[in-house]
Design an enzyme around this catalytic site. Sequence first.
Site, PDB file in Angstrom:
ATOM      1  N   GLU A 124       0.887  -1.177   0.000  1.00 17.82           N
ATOM      2  CA  GLU A 124       0.000   0.000   0.000  1.00 17.82           C
ATOM      3  C   GLU A 124       0.913   1.211   0.000  1.00 17.82           C
ATOM      4  OE1 GLU A 124      -3.045  -0.203  -0.496  1.00 17.82           O
ATOM      5  OE2 GLU A 124      -3.631  -2.212   0.124  1.00 17.82           O
ATOM      6  N   CYS A 184      -2.205   9.124   2.595  1.00 18.55           N
ATOM      7  CA  CYS A 184      -1.931   8.586   1.260  1.00 18.55           C
ATOM      8  C   CYS A 184      -3.037   8.999   0.307  1.00 18.55           C
ATOM      9  CB  CYS A 184      -1.817   7.075   1.327  1.00 18.55           C
ATOM     10  SG  CYS A 184      -3.202   6.318   2.177  1.00 18.55           S
TER      11      CYS A 184
HETATM   12  P1  NDP Z   1       8.418   4.492   4.687  1.00 15.21           P
HETATM   13  O1  NDP Z   1       8.420   3.697   3.448  1.00 15.21           O
HETATM   14  O2  NDP Z   1       9.609   5.300   5.008  1.00 15.21           O
HETATM   15  O3  NDP Z   1       8.151   3.558   5.969  1.00 15.21           O
HETATM   16  C1  NDP Z   1       7.049   2.710   6.092  1.00 15.21           C
HETATM   17  C2  NDP Z   1       7.355   1.591   7.070  1.00 15.21           C
HETATM   18  O4  NDP Z   1       8.428   0.782   6.581  1.00 15.21           O
HETATM   19  C3  NDP Z   1       7.810   2.092   8.426  1.00 15.21           C
HETATM   20  O5  NDP Z   1       7.383   1.210   9.434  1.00 15.21           O
HETATM   21  C4  NDP Z   1       9.319   2.028   8.285  1.00 15.21           C
HETATM   22  O6  NDP Z   1       9.966   2.008   9.531  1.00 15.21           O
HETATM   23  C5  NDP Z   1       9.472   0.731   7.541  1.00 15.21           C
HETATM   24  N1  NDP Z   1      10.726   0.568   6.811  1.00 15.21           N
HETATM   25  C6  NDP Z   1      11.607   1.505   6.407  1.00 15.21           C
HETATM   26  N2  NDP Z   1      12.625   0.935   5.707  1.00 15.21           N
HETATM   27  C7  NDP Z   1      12.361  -0.391   5.679  1.00 15.21           C
HETATM   28  C8  NDP Z   1      13.037  -1.519   5.103  1.00 15.21           C
HETATM   29  N3  NDP Z   1      14.164  -1.388   4.403  1.00 15.21           N
HETATM   30  N4  NDP Z   1      12.484  -2.737   5.255  1.00 15.21           N
HETATM   31  C9  NDP Z   1      11.319  -2.897   5.938  1.00 15.21           C
HETATM   32  N5  NDP Z   1      10.657  -1.871   6.522  1.00 15.21           N
HETATM   33  C10 NDP Z   1      11.162  -0.630   6.381  1.00 15.21           C
HETATM   34  O7  NDP Z   1       7.126   5.382   4.600  1.00 15.21           O
HETATM   35  P2  NDP Z   1       6.756   6.642   5.471  1.00 15.21           P
HETATM   36  O8  NDP Z   1       6.913   6.311   6.895  1.00 15.21           O
HETATM   37  O9  NDP Z   1       7.446   7.818   4.955  1.00 15.21           O
HETATM   38  O10 NDP Z   1       5.188   6.732   5.179  1.00 15.21           O
HETATM   39  C11 NDP Z   1       4.633   7.590   4.259  1.00 15.21           C
HETATM   40  C12 NDP Z   1       4.274   6.864   2.989  1.00 15.21           C
HETATM   41  O11 NDP Z   1       3.288   5.876   3.260  1.00 15.21           O
HETATM   42  C13 NDP Z   1       3.633   7.797   1.982  1.00 15.21           C
HETATM   43  O12 NDP Z   1       4.175   7.554   0.712  1.00 15.21           O
HETATM   44  C14 NDP Z   1       2.165   7.424   2.030  1.00 15.21           C
HETATM   45  O13 NDP Z   1       1.457   7.720   0.857  1.00 15.21           O
HETATM   46  C15 NDP Z   1       2.260   5.959   2.295  1.00 15.21           C
HETATM   47  N6  NDP Z   1       1.005   5.445   2.818  1.00 15.21           N
HETATM   48  C16 NDP Z   1       0.229   4.661   2.019  1.00 15.21           C
HETATM   49  C17 NDP Z   1      -1.003   4.215   2.444  1.00 15.21           C
HETATM   50  C18 NDP Z   1      -1.861   3.358   1.563  1.00 15.21           C
HETATM   51  O14 NDP Z   1      -2.825   2.792   2.067  1.00 15.21           O
HETATM   52  N7  NDP Z   1      -1.580   3.221   0.279  1.00 15.21           N
HETATM   53  C19 NDP Z   1      -1.518   4.557   3.769  1.00 15.21           C
HETATM   54  C20 NDP Z   1      -0.608   5.358   4.548  1.00 15.21           C
HETATM   55  C21 NDP Z   1       0.597   5.782   4.070  1.00 15.21           C
HETATM   56  P3  NDP Z   1      10.351   3.383  10.239  1.00 15.21           P
HETATM   57  O15 NDP Z   1       9.177   4.314  10.134  1.00 15.21           O
HETATM   58  O16 NDP Z   1      10.588   2.967  11.621  1.00 15.21           O
HETATM   59  O17 NDP Z   1      11.541   3.910   9.513  1.00 15.21           O
END
Ligand code: NDP
Length: 549
Positions: A244, A278
């Site tokens: 997502e 999002c």
């Molecule tokens: P990220 O991709 O930075 O992080 C998302 C999650 O992945 C966090 O828990 C993060 O941990 C974790 N993560 C980071 N790096 C890794 C890795 N290499 N392997 C596994 N997990 C990892 O996203 P954001 O936090 O910046 O979130 C915003 C984004 O999410 C936006 O693009 C938004 O549109 C999208 N989003 C989409 C939704 C949908 O339903 N389509 C709903 C909500 C948001 P940590 O935060 O601890 O670094």
Amino acid sequence: MAKAEAQEAAANEIISSDPATGREVGRVSVTTPDEVREAVERSRQVFHMWKTTSFAERRRLVMRAREVILDEMEAIAELISAESGKPKGEAIALEIAPVLDLMKWIARSAEKMLRPRRVGIGLFGLLGRSSRVVYHPLGVVAIIPAWNYPFSIPLGEAVMSLMAGNTVVIKPSELTPLTGLKIGEIFKKAGFPKDAVQIVSGAGETGAALVEAAPDKVAFTGSVATGRKIAEVAAKNLTSVVLELGGKDPMIVLADADLEAAANAAVWGAFCNAGQNCASVERLYVHESIAEELTRRIVEKTGKLKLGPGSDPDVSVGPMSSERQIRIVERHVDDFREAGAVILTGGERYDAARERVSDAGTSEGKISASPRQRVSASLFFAPTVITGATNDMRPMQEETFGPTLPICTFATDEEAIALANDTEFGLTASVWTRDIARGRRIAEQIEAGSVCINEHLYTHGIGQTPWGGFKNSGRGRTHGLEGLLELVQPQHIHTNRITLLPDAWWMPYSPTALETFRGFATKFATGSLLKTATLLPQLWKRIKELRRR
Ligand code: NDP
């Protein structure tokens, strides 16, 4: 404590802080990669027991978890608000209420949705065959959510996974670790078996360790960049993923739209959760004949929004989540300015918030630095309305994920559709018109997973409907029947009730067999009973041949 020890301790814990004030909300120990692997192993052990539980038992526990949430609703909302910055009211309206609704729905419906079903198999049925599809759970589902909906997204996905018979390991965002732990606590209090839901804490590396630990499914919510990394690692173990990802969601306002409704909705859609959705309205396309009036109303309404800490009930817009996020917004606003667009209101950090921060007894130097560097005194960004935006401007193509509302005009429906589709993303979109048939025609031409007519943003809160993106906004679906089917593996059970006769396609082959096979291709495979009937003499010849051998 010696300095080296202190540094090691700091590396082993996450400090969660309130983005409105910088104050520490709490600390959480980081789960090591070895501990993550052990958590997945434990999860797999419990899975073998959990998958045998009845739907009635799963339903009872999920309904009990709902009661725990209702009992603790105020405290949960305050925690979500403190860690994410969103107003407490939004935490209740956009996280707690929808997930309670989803829990009730899936608790009641999962059994029916996953009931074994008979599948029509055409003319094979006449040969005494029948087919059923039975659904089996997958095993361990790893849930990796973003910070912007830290409660409802992982909790909803966990409940759907559990109802399907899976066990769950969640890695919350490092920005909202306590909300993640709260989810684990809710399941524990509800009486779920130990380790059926586990929380592992940490930053991206912990999430990476979870994917490396070869769960049976990864349900990821986050950016396109991280989604790609996760898909690559998951591919090594052939782990399937639901992604997502981001959005650049367009709102199209036709000339016949209810202007007041569209203006109010644009303000909510763009600035709710400080624009960190999002499904946020990231681009507004309005018909040129009403652009001036709609823009005037939007600017006027935006000017009335109060910014401040999420704990204040009058506040509509809280702080942004992190320094990293607010810098993206600043860069996009600068890009708009440089490209010739006009900032009608907002456009910078909200300085009044600095005063609130000092009132709260913190100062720039004292604010605790989280791993995502919440070092600035003000993470408040004033809601920003921009006109004169065009699709060739960079921030009209990249996800902003902040409180900006760029407005662009169009002349025809076709132009509006083309502008809306001119993006790598395809999560949600909305069309505003009094002509519902015209709205539907346009909606079906928009490349997005959810398109609303005279609504937007909130459909993630309707758990019965599929949620997911087209194009780079994701793969697979959460919610709805489609989302539930992502969490199970279908098994086809095929039965032959006529075993007296050999199958015509069995060995040994012969010229008669070849002729019969030609008949299968030209007659049986048409699906026509009449044509297949003409094949019967040949079929009988072949069966007699087989019985003789
Ligand atoms: P990220 O991709 O930075 O992080 C998302 C999650 O992945 C966090 O828990 C993060 O941990 C974790 N993560 C980071 N790096 C890794 C890795 N290499 N392997 C596994 N997990 C990892 O996203 P954001 O936090 O910046 O979130 C915003 C984004 O999410 C936006 O693009 C938004 O549109 C999208 N989003 C989409 C939704 C949908 O339903 N389509 C709903 C909500 C948001 P940590 O935060 O601890 O670094």
